[in-house]
Design an enzyme around this catalytic site. Structure first.
Site, PDB file in Angstrom:
ATOM      1  N   TYR A   1       0.859  -1.198   0.000  1.00 37.37           N
ATOM      2  CA  TYR A   1       0.000   0.000   0.000  1.00 37.37           C
ATOM      3  C   TYR A   1       0.890   1.242   0.000  1.00 37.37           C
ATOM      4  O   TYR A   1       1.909   1.277   0.706  1.00 37.37           O
ATOM      5  CB  TYR A   1      -0.873   0.015   1.271  1.00 37.37           C
ATOM      6  CG  TYR A   1      -1.635   1.312   1.463  1.00 37.37           C
ATOM      7  CD1 TYR A   1      -2.946   1.452   1.020  1.00 37.37           C
ATOM      8  CD2 TYR A   1      -1.028   2.416   2.081  1.00 37.37           C
ATOM      9  CE1 TYR A   1      -3.630   2.646   1.178  1.00 37.37           C
ATOM     10  CE2 TYR A   1      -1.716   3.619   2.238  1.00 37.37           C
ATOM     11  CZ  TYR A   1      -3.013   3.721   1.790  1.00 37.37           C
ATOM     12  OH  TYR A   1      -3.687   4.902   1.940  1.00 37.37           O
TER      13      TYR A   1
ATOM     14  N   GLU B   1      -3.394   7.352  -4.037  1.00 37.17           N
ATOM     15  CA  GLU B   1      -3.300   6.104  -3.275  1.00 37.17           C
ATOM     16  C   GLU B   1      -3.196   4.924  -4.235  1.00 37.17           C
ATOM     17  O   GLU B   1      -3.955   4.843  -5.204  1.00 37.17           O
ATOM     18  CB  GLU B   1      -4.550   5.956  -2.387  1.00 37.17           C
ATOM     19  CG  GLU B   1      -4.556   4.709  -1.527  1.00 37.17           C
ATOM     20  CD  GLU B   1      -5.868   4.557  -0.756  1.00 37.17           C
ATOM     21  OE1 GLU B   1      -5.918   4.948   0.417  1.00 37.17           O
ATOM     22  OE2 GLU B   1      -6.844   4.055  -1.351  1.00 37.17           O
TER      23      GLU B   1
END
Lengths: 294, 383
Positions: free
Chosen positions: B101, B189
């Site tokens: 992530y 993101e």
């Protein structure tokens, strides 16, 4: 007394030759603010209703001894305008302009902190600052504020601030200084900066705070009030019933990922001994109570 | 402005971040054509701005044209948590060794950029933050300094990724930082950021939100603005340049100033009503702006009453009142209106409005009384 600005503050307007800058610059002068100049590189040597126009902030400071600037430059030019003001030598900058990109704000906030630690920036996207009877820089209607004291006001919202000033005036209660810190994600001046200054100002005996959803500035202010303030505070937080994930008019007014809710802010402030009003009128009534019992 | 995954990937690709080859389709035939071009197997992904697409059946693997036809047919038109799927993204399927992530956003409290990197990707980062906060390596970047190579390397080391992913991740993080800053994003993101068995690092998803205030230096963002998810009311208000947020209730709200508009929505709720919207008309007394605001609210079929809440500052009460009267003369409003007018020259303003009062246009002396009146007119029982 007042905080940040007073009758000795000499103000120049970046953007005085534009329609907004002209309107509010002249309104501020009519109020009694010491307006000493404006800037516009293409119109240096001319004047706006008798107010001299200089090519740059540095020129204006050299010629007039100005120590504050009020920015009415359109958003694309704000980053340069803020740095020009700081480099030009003023100590106080009020940036009224709205719609400034968040990355520009984050950049000049950190740049000022590093290279010009003694310069105070207010805004962007704020109504400015008024010390009633002494100095009015920005777009607040001066006649709705009663001079004197004992109340200091700090707010993220324009209209709600005007309403607070007006309601106190109706009750014959004066204000030392009213600071609009603005509704953007990276305000140059924070609640804490203002609370600290009000705590130190002998004429301010109580503080009214108007916050709104988004970010954690109110929670940080609550922590400061709890640990460092002796003066009573009343507060109102707008947006208690706003839906999550939506920007409510102001770029900074958004509840995201469960953070920044009005409920959490009110709880933190209540825990710090602040009297919370559930609507602006109730918060005003709390302040009237506080002042009457001083 | 929130981007769809396919827009986010196109945005990332501009900054050199590796994404899967693919294309966007709004029909089954287009979907098949893209799959034939990029090669099987492909993933068919519903394009909606809501989480939980996979669980809802909105992401499917397809090994042949027939399978693409079936899946695209099922997914197009699907309702995922109230979001109808109008387009699908077809991309070549990736082999995954590990899932990470990575993101950048603004930390409003620190007034610096917050970068988050974790070896635990492919799941909701909020859950990781809750259950295993040490699994997220965080850095705060000063916008004046930017993200240096040395800092990026330390950061990747702190996240304890597979050493094979180090070089690729350092490279992607620097590109992601450029996308975040030069692209004027509020959020970038990548979840998951994948390590392939072959050692390459690659963005398998893209979540991007752009700052609408930066449109002046990104003319091409108009295309993103055009695909924002808005209901009919929000679209109409946006076209008129009004600050409007649609809500579910029956009391239409108009106020001047964002703070006062939020406060008006709050007070309608407090007295037991349900606001239909948030609408800030800004300062000034412009009759055309007020008329536009009234039109938007009038076109909302759920609205049963309208609460106009105006506080005059520099703008005087009589100017505001004249603006309202002119606006009312130019549009036919179905629902009854309650006006609260206060501030500078409020008495003069109220005197002007007094000549126009009727069952359909009432005045109240303060916010609370006005809110109760508006709720009552909408058929509710005010508290």
């Amino acid at each position: 007394m007042s905080i940040f600005v007073d009758e000795n503050t000499k103000v120049i307007y970046q953007g005085l030759t534009g329609s907004q800058g002209r309107y509010y610059g002249l309104s501020n002068r009519a109020y009694g603010t010491n307006v000493v100049g404006g800037t516009n590189p293409k119109k240096a040597g001319t004047d706006v209703d008798g107010i001299p126009i200089f090519a740059s902030v540095a020129d204006a400071v050299r010629e007039t001894g100005a120590n504050a600037s009020c920015i009415f430059i359109p958003a694309p030019g704000v980053r340069d305008a803020v740095m020009e003001a700081a480099e030009g030598g003023v100590e106080f900058i009020a940036c009224i302009t709205e719609g400034v990109p968040a990355h520009d704000e984050a950049w000049f906030f950190n740049k000022l902190k590093r290279d010009f630690p003694n310069v105070r920036l207010l805004g962007p996207n704020c109504p400015g600052i008024i010390s009633p009877g002494r100095c009015n820089i920005g777009i607040t209607a001066g006649h709705i504020a009663k001079p004197g004291g004992p109340v200091g006001i700090v707010s993220r919202s324009g209209t709600l601030t005007y309403q607070a000033l007006y309601e106190l005036q109706q009750q014959d209660i004066g204000v030392t200084t009213c600071v609009g810190i603005g509704g953007d994600p990276v305000p140059g001046t924070s609640f804490i900066d203002c609370l600290q200054a009000f705590e130190a100002d002998p004429d301010t005996k109580a503080v009214m705070m108007i916050g709104e959803i988004g970010g954690s500035a109110e929670e940080e202010a609550a922590e400061f009030i709890k640990n460092h303030m002796t003066k009573p505070v009343s507060a109102y937080i707008a947006g208690g019933t706003a839906p999550a994930g939506k920007k409510m008019g102001h770029a900074g007014a958004i509840v995201s990922g469960g953070k920044g809710t009005a409920q959490a802010k009110m709880e933190a402030l209540r825990d710090a001994g602040v009297r919370i009003g559930l609507n602006p009128t109730e918060a005003g009534a709390h302040m009237v109570d506080i002042v009457r019992s001083l | 402005m929130d981007l769809y995954e396919y827009q986010g990937k196109q945005f990332f690709a501009r900054f050199g971040i590796p994404v899967s080859a693919g294309g966007v389709a709004s029909t089954v035939d287009e979907a098949v054509a893209i799959a034939e071009r990029v090669g099987y197997p492909v993933v068919v992904k519903a394009q909606v701005q809501v989480g939980g697409r996979g669980k809802a059946g909105g992401i499917k693997l397809a090994n042949s044209a027939d399978e693409v036809r079936t899946h695209a047919g099922n997914i197009l038109g699907m309702d995922i948590k109230g979001h109808i799927v109008h387009v699908v993204w077809i991309e070549v399927a990736s082999d995954i060794a590990e899932e990470y992530y990575a993101s950048f956003t603004l930390d409003r409290s620190a007034k610096k950029y917050l970068g988050m990197l974790s070896a635990q990707g492919g799941v909701e980062i909020e859950a990781v933050a809750e259950e295993n906060p040490d699994a997220i390596a965080k850095i705060w970047v000063d916008p004046v300094d930017g993200l240096t190579d040395a800092v990026a390397r330390e950061w990747v080391a702190a996240a304890k990724l597979n050493p094979a992913a180090t070089e690729g991740t350092v490279d992607i993080l620097q590109k992601l930082y450029r996308a975040y800053t030069e692209g004027d994003a509020d959020l970038v993101e990548i979840n998951p950021l994948i390590l392939k068995p072959t050692g390459e690092v690659h963005a398998l998803d893209a979540k991007v939100s752009l700052d609408a205030n930066s449109l002046f230096r990104h003319a091409d963002y108009e295309a993103y603005d055009a695909t924002q998810v808005r209901d009919q009311r929000e679209t109409e208000a946006h076209e008129k340049g009004l600050q409007y947020v649609g809500l579910e209730g029956s009391v239409g709200v108009i106020a001047n100033g964002a703070g006062l508009a939020m406060s008006t929505v709050d007070i309608v709720n407090q007295v037991g009503g349900k606001p239909a919207n948030f609408l800030d008309i800004g300062g000034g007394s412009n009759a055309a702006v007020m008329a536009g605001a009234l039109e938007v609210i009038n076109n909302d079929p759920n609205v049963r009453s309208i609460f106009i809440n105006i506080f005059g500052g520099i703008t005087k009460g009589e100017e505001v009142a004249n603006g309202i009267v002119q606006a009312l003369a130019s549009v036919t409003i179905d629902a009854p209106i309650v006006i609260r007018l206060d501030g500078t020259n409020a008495d003069e303003g109220r005197a002007i409005l007094a000549g126009h009062l009727s069952d359909k246009l009432q005045m109240a002396p303060d916010m609370l009384t006005a809110a109760r009146k508006a709720v009552e007119l909408a058929g509710g029982t005010p508290k």
